[in-house]
Write a protein that holds these residues in place. Structure first.
Motif, PDB file in Angstrom:
ATOM      1  N   LEU A   1       0.120   4.701  -2.324  1.00 14.53           N
ATOM      2  CA  LEU A   1       0.732   4.462  -1.018  1.00 14.53           C
ATOM      3  C   LEU A   1       0.156   5.440   0.006  1.00 14.53           C
ATOM      4  O   LEU A   1      -0.312   6.522  -0.360  1.00 14.53           O
ATOM      5  N   PRO A   2       0.188   5.090   1.293  1.00 11.36           N
ATOM      6  CA  PRO A   2      -0.293   6.014   2.329  1.00 11.36           C
ATOM      7  C   PRO A   2       0.475   7.323   2.272  1.00 11.36           C
ATOM      8  O   PRO A   2       1.649   7.355   1.898  1.00 11.36           O
ATOM      9  N   GLU A   3      -0.166   8.405   2.642  1.00 13.17           N
ATOM     10  CA  GLU A   3       0.475   9.715   2.614  1.00 13.17           C
ATOM     11  C   GLU A   3       1.751   9.699   3.445  1.00 13.17           C
ATOM     12  O   GLU A   3       1.768   9.217   4.579  1.00 13.17           O
ATOM     13  N   GLY A   4       2.803  10.184   2.849  1.00 14.90           N
ATOM     14  CA  GLY A   4       4.078  10.248   3.542  1.00 14.90           C
ATOM     15  C   GLY A   4       4.918   8.989   3.410  1.00 14.90           C
ATOM     16  O   GLY A   4       6.061   8.949   3.864  1.00 14.90           O
ATOM     17  N   THR A   5       4.372   7.947   2.765  1.00 17.31           N
ATOM     18  CA  THR A   5       5.104   6.693   2.586  1.00 17.31           C
ATOM     19  C   THR A   5       5.769   6.666   1.222  1.00 17.31           C
ATOM     20  O   THR A   5       5.116   6.862   0.197  1.00 17.31           O
ATOM     21  N   LYS A   6       7.071   6.429   1.201  1.00 16.04           N
ATOM     22  CA  LYS A   6       7.802   6.405  -0.063  1.00 16.04           C
ATOM     23  C   LYS A   6       8.028   4.990  -0.577  1.00 16.04           C
ATOM     24  O   LYS A   6       8.031   4.756  -1.786  1.00 16.04           O
ATOM     25  N   VAL A   7       8.269   4.051   0.336  1.00 14.62           N
ATOM     26  CA  VAL A   7       8.494   2.654  -0.058  1.00 14.62           C
ATOM     27  C   VAL A   7       7.741   1.741   0.907  1.00 14.62           C
ATOM     28  O   VAL A   7       7.337   2.164   1.996  1.00 14.62           O
ATOM     29  N   LEU A   8       7.563   0.485   0.516  1.00 10.11           N
ATOM     30  CA  LEU A   8       6.893  -0.477   1.379  1.00 10.11           C
ATOM     31  C   LEU A   8       7.715  -0.730   2.633  1.00 10.11           C
ATOM     32  O   LEU A   8       8.948  -0.800   2.588  1.00 10.11           O
ATOM     33  N   GLY A   9       7.021  -0.885   3.743  1.00 13.81           N
ATOM     34  CA  GLY A   9       7.668  -1.183   5.011  1.00 13.81           C
ATOM     35  C   GLY A   9       6.826  -2.165   5.798  1.00 13.81           C
ATOM     36  O   GLY A   9       5.772  -2.626   5.332  1.00 13.81           O
ATOM     37  N   ASP A  10       7.255  -2.485   6.986  1.00 10.64           N
ATOM     38  CA  ASP A  10       6.530  -3.433   7.831  1.00 10.64           C
ATOM     39  C   ASP A  10       5.130  -2.906   8.123  1.00 10.64           C
ATOM     40  O   ASP A  10       4.959  -1.824   8.677  1.00 10.64           O
ATOM     41  N   GLY A  11       4.100  -3.664   7.697  1.00  7.45           N
ATOM     42  CA  GLY A  11       2.718  -3.285   7.961  1.00  7.45           C
ATOM     43  C   GLY A  11       2.098  -2.315   6.981  1.00  7.45           C
ATOM     44  O   GLY A  11       0.928  -1.943   7.136  1.00  7.45           O
ATOM     45  N   THR A  12       2.838  -1.903   5.946  1.00  3.49           N
ATOM     46  CA  THR A  12       2.288  -0.954   4.969  1.00  3.49           C
ATOM     47  C   THR A  12       1.059  -1.520   4.278  1.00  3.49           C
ATOM     48  O   THR A  12       1.040  -2.670   3.840  1.00  3.49           O
ATOM     49  N   THR A  13       0.014  -0.711   4.181  1.00  2.59           N
ATOM     50  CA  THR A  13      -1.184  -1.056   3.418  1.00  2.59           C
ATOM     51  C   THR A  13      -1.297  -0.086   2.254  1.00  2.59           C
ATOM     52  O   THR A  13      -1.170   1.131   2.444  1.00  2.59           O
ATOM     53  N   TRP A  14      -1.514  -0.601   1.050  1.00  4.94           N
ATOM     54  CA  TRP A  14      -1.598   0.261  -0.125  1.00  4.94           C
ATOM     55  C   TRP A  14      -2.565  -0.339  -1.136  1.00  4.94           C
ATOM     56  O   TRP A  14      -2.965  -1.496  -1.029  1.00  4.94           O
ATOM     57  N   ARG A  15      -2.956   0.457  -2.105  1.00  3.64           N
ATOM     58  CA  ARG A  15      -3.855   0.008  -3.171  1.00  3.64           C
ATOM     59  C   ARG A  15      -3.154   0.115  -4.518  1.00  3.64           C
ATOM     60  O   ARG A  15      -2.340   1.012  -4.734  1.00  3.64           O
ATOM     61  N   TRP A  16      -3.497  -0.827  -5.403  1.00  4.02           N
ATOM     62  CA  TRP A  16      -2.896  -0.837  -6.722  1.00  4.02           C
ATOM     63  C   TRP A  16      -3.713  -1.753  -7.610  1.00  4.02           C
ATOM     64  O   TRP A  16      -4.692  -2.366  -7.161  1.00  4.02           O
ATOM     65  N   SER A  17      -3.357  -1.846  -8.859  1.00  3.99           N
ATOM     66  CA  SER A  17      -4.044  -2.756  -9.775  1.00  3.99           C
ATOM     67  C   SER A  17      -3.042  -3.712 -10.387  1.00  3.99           C
ATOM     68  O   SER A  17      -1.896  -3.344 -10.671  1.00  3.99           O
ATOM     69  N   THR A  18      -3.469  -4.966 -10.562  1.00  3.25           N
ATOM     70  CA  THR A  18      -2.640  -5.991 -11.194  1.00  3.25           C
ATOM     71  C   THR A  18      -3.557  -7.044 -11.786  1.00  3.25           C
ATOM     72  O   THR A  18      -4.657  -7.283 -11.269  1.00  3.25           O
ATOM     73  N   PHE A  19      -3.149  -7.644 -12.869  1.00  4.69           N
ATOM     74  CA  PHE A  19      -3.987  -8.605 -13.591  1.00  4.69           C
ATOM     75  C   PHE A  19      -5.354  -8.002 -13.916  1.00  4.69           C
ATOM     76  O   PHE A  19      -6.366  -8.685 -13.937  1.00  4.69           O
ATOM     77  N   GLY A  20      -5.394  -6.682 -14.124  1.00  2.00           N
ATOM     78  CA  GLY A  20      -6.636  -6.018 -14.489  1.00  2.00           C
ATOM     79  C   GLY A  20      -7.590  -5.776 -13.337  1.00  2.00           C
ATOM     80  O   GLY A  20      -8.720  -5.345 -13.557  1.00  2.00           O
ATOM     81  N   LEU A  21      -7.165  -6.039 -12.094  1.00  2.00           N
ATOM     82  CA  LEU A  21      -8.036  -5.881 -10.935  1.00  2.00           C
ATOM     83  C   LEU A  21      -7.486  -4.834  -9.979  1.00  2.00           C
ATOM     84  O   LEU A  21      -6.275  -4.719  -9.793  1.00  2.00           O
ATOM     85  N   SER A  22      -8.371  -4.073  -9.364  1.00  2.00           N
ATOM     86  CA  SER A  22      -7.990  -3.107  -8.339  1.00  2.00           C
ATOM     87  C   SER A  22      -8.064  -3.784  -6.986  1.00  2.00           C
ATOM     88  O   SER A  22      -9.127  -4.300  -6.610  1.00  2.00           O
ATOM     89  N   ILE A  23      -6.946  -3.818  -6.261  1.00  2.00           N
ATOM     90  CA  ILE A  23      -6.900  -4.531  -4.993  1.00  2.00           C
ATOM     91  C   ILE A  23      -6.211  -3.693  -3.914  1.00  2.00           C
ATOM     92  O   ILE A  23      -5.648  -2.645  -4.187  1.00  2.00           O
ATOM     93  N   GLU A  24      -6.299  -4.198  -2.703  1.00  2.00           N
ATOM     94  CA  GLU A  24      -5.562  -3.636  -1.581  1.00  2.00           C
ATOM     95  C   GLU A  24      -4.602  -4.710  -1.084  1.00  2.00           C
ATOM     96  O   GLU A  24      -4.918  -5.896  -1.121  1.00  2.00           O
ATOM     97  N   SER A  25      -3.427  -4.289  -0.639  1.00  2.00           N
ATOM     98  CA  SER A  25      -2.440  -5.237  -0.112  1.00  2.00           C
ATOM     99  C   SER A  25      -1.899  -4.712   1.211  1.00  2.00           C
ATOM    100  O   SER A  25      -1.885  -3.498   1.456  1.00  2.00           O
TER     101      SER A  25
END
Length: 208
Positions: free
Chosen positions: A113-137
Motif C-alpha cells: 500500500l502507499p506509504e501512510g495508507t492503512k486501508v483502501l480508499g477512494d482512488g487508492t493505488t497499490w500493488r499485490w499478487s494474485t493468481f500467481g501474478l504481480s499486478i497493480e490495482s
C-alpha cells in the motif's frame, strides 16, 4: 521483460492449472470449516465447474461497470455471491484492509500500500499478487459498506480487469457479491485455458 498482464500458454498454463486445483482444495476445506461453524451460507448453487455463460446468467444488475468493462461483451467474466452471517460493516472492514488479505485469503500476497495508507480508499493505488501474478490495482468506486471497485493491470499498462464488490444487508446478515470482467487477449486466453479459474478463486475469497 514484458509489462503486459500476461496469461501465458504451454508450461505456464500448467502452473495455472495446478493453481486452480490447489484453490479447489482450499475452497473445499474453507467451505467445510464454514459449515461446521455455521458462519457461512451459500448464496448461489455451487457447481463443480462454472462456465462464463452460467456466471453471466446470474450476474448482479446492481453493479456499476466503468466504460469498456461490459460483462455482455467481456472476454472473461465471473460472478460469485455468498450470504454471510455478519454485518456488511464488519465484512467491509475486512475487504478494505488489503494489507491483511494474505492472512486469510491464500490467493493473495505481497500487498504494498502507499506509504501512510492503512486501508483502501477512494482512488487508492497499490500493488499485490494474485493468481500467481504481480499486478497493480486502483480503486475506481468507493461507497463505504456498500460498493468497492478497482482496476487490475500490469504496472505501466492499461487496465484489463475490473473487480467489484457489492454488499447488501439481509436482516442481520450480508449478501456479498463480487463480479469481475476481463478484456483483451490475455483474458480470452485465460478463459480458453481454464474458464472457471477466476470463479473458483473468488469462491475461495468469499469462503475464507
Amino acid at each position: 521483460m514484458t509489462k503486459r498482464l500476461y496469461f501465458p500458454s504451454t508450461e505456464s498454463c500448467a502452473r495455472w492449472m495446478l493453481l486452480g486445483a490447489s484453490m479447489a482444495s482450499l475452497l473445499s476445506i474453507a467451505t467445510s470449516a464454514g459449515a461446521q461453524t455455521n458462519t457461512l451460507h451459500t448464496g448461489t448453487k455451487k457447481e463443480a465447474i462454472m462456465t462464463m455463460k452460467q456466471d453471466l446468467s446470474m450476474r448482479s444488475r446492481e453493479i456499476h461497470w466503468p466504460e469498456g468493462f461490459n460483462p455482455a461483451t467481456a472476454d472473461l467474466f465471473s460472478h460469485n455471491e455468498l450470504l454471510i452471517n455478519a454485518s456488511c460493516e464488519k465484512i467491509w472492514g475486512h475487504i478494505v484492509d488489503a494489507g491483511k488479505w494474505p492472512q486469510w485469503y491464500p490467493n493473495s500476497g505481497g500487498v504494498e500500500l502507499p506509504e501512510g495508507t492503512k486501508v483502501l480508499g477512494d482512488g487508492t493505488t497499490w500493488r499485490w499478487s494474485t493468481f500467481g501474478l504481480s499486478i497493480e490495482s486502483k480503486v475506481q468506486e468507493y461507497v463505504p459498506h456498500t460498493r468497492l471497485g478497482w482496476y487490475g493491470y500490469a504496472p505501466g499498462t492499461r487496465p484489463s480487469f475490473y473487480h467489484t464488490w457489492y454488499l447488501a444487508p439481509q436482516g442481520t446478515s450480508c449478501l456479498v457479491i463480487t463480479d469481475e470482467v476481463g478484456v483483451g487477449k490475455d483474458a480470452a486466453h485465460l478463459r480458453e485455458a481454464d474458464e472457471s479459474l477466476l470463479h473458483r478463486g473468488h469462491d475461495l475469497w468469499l469462503a475464507t
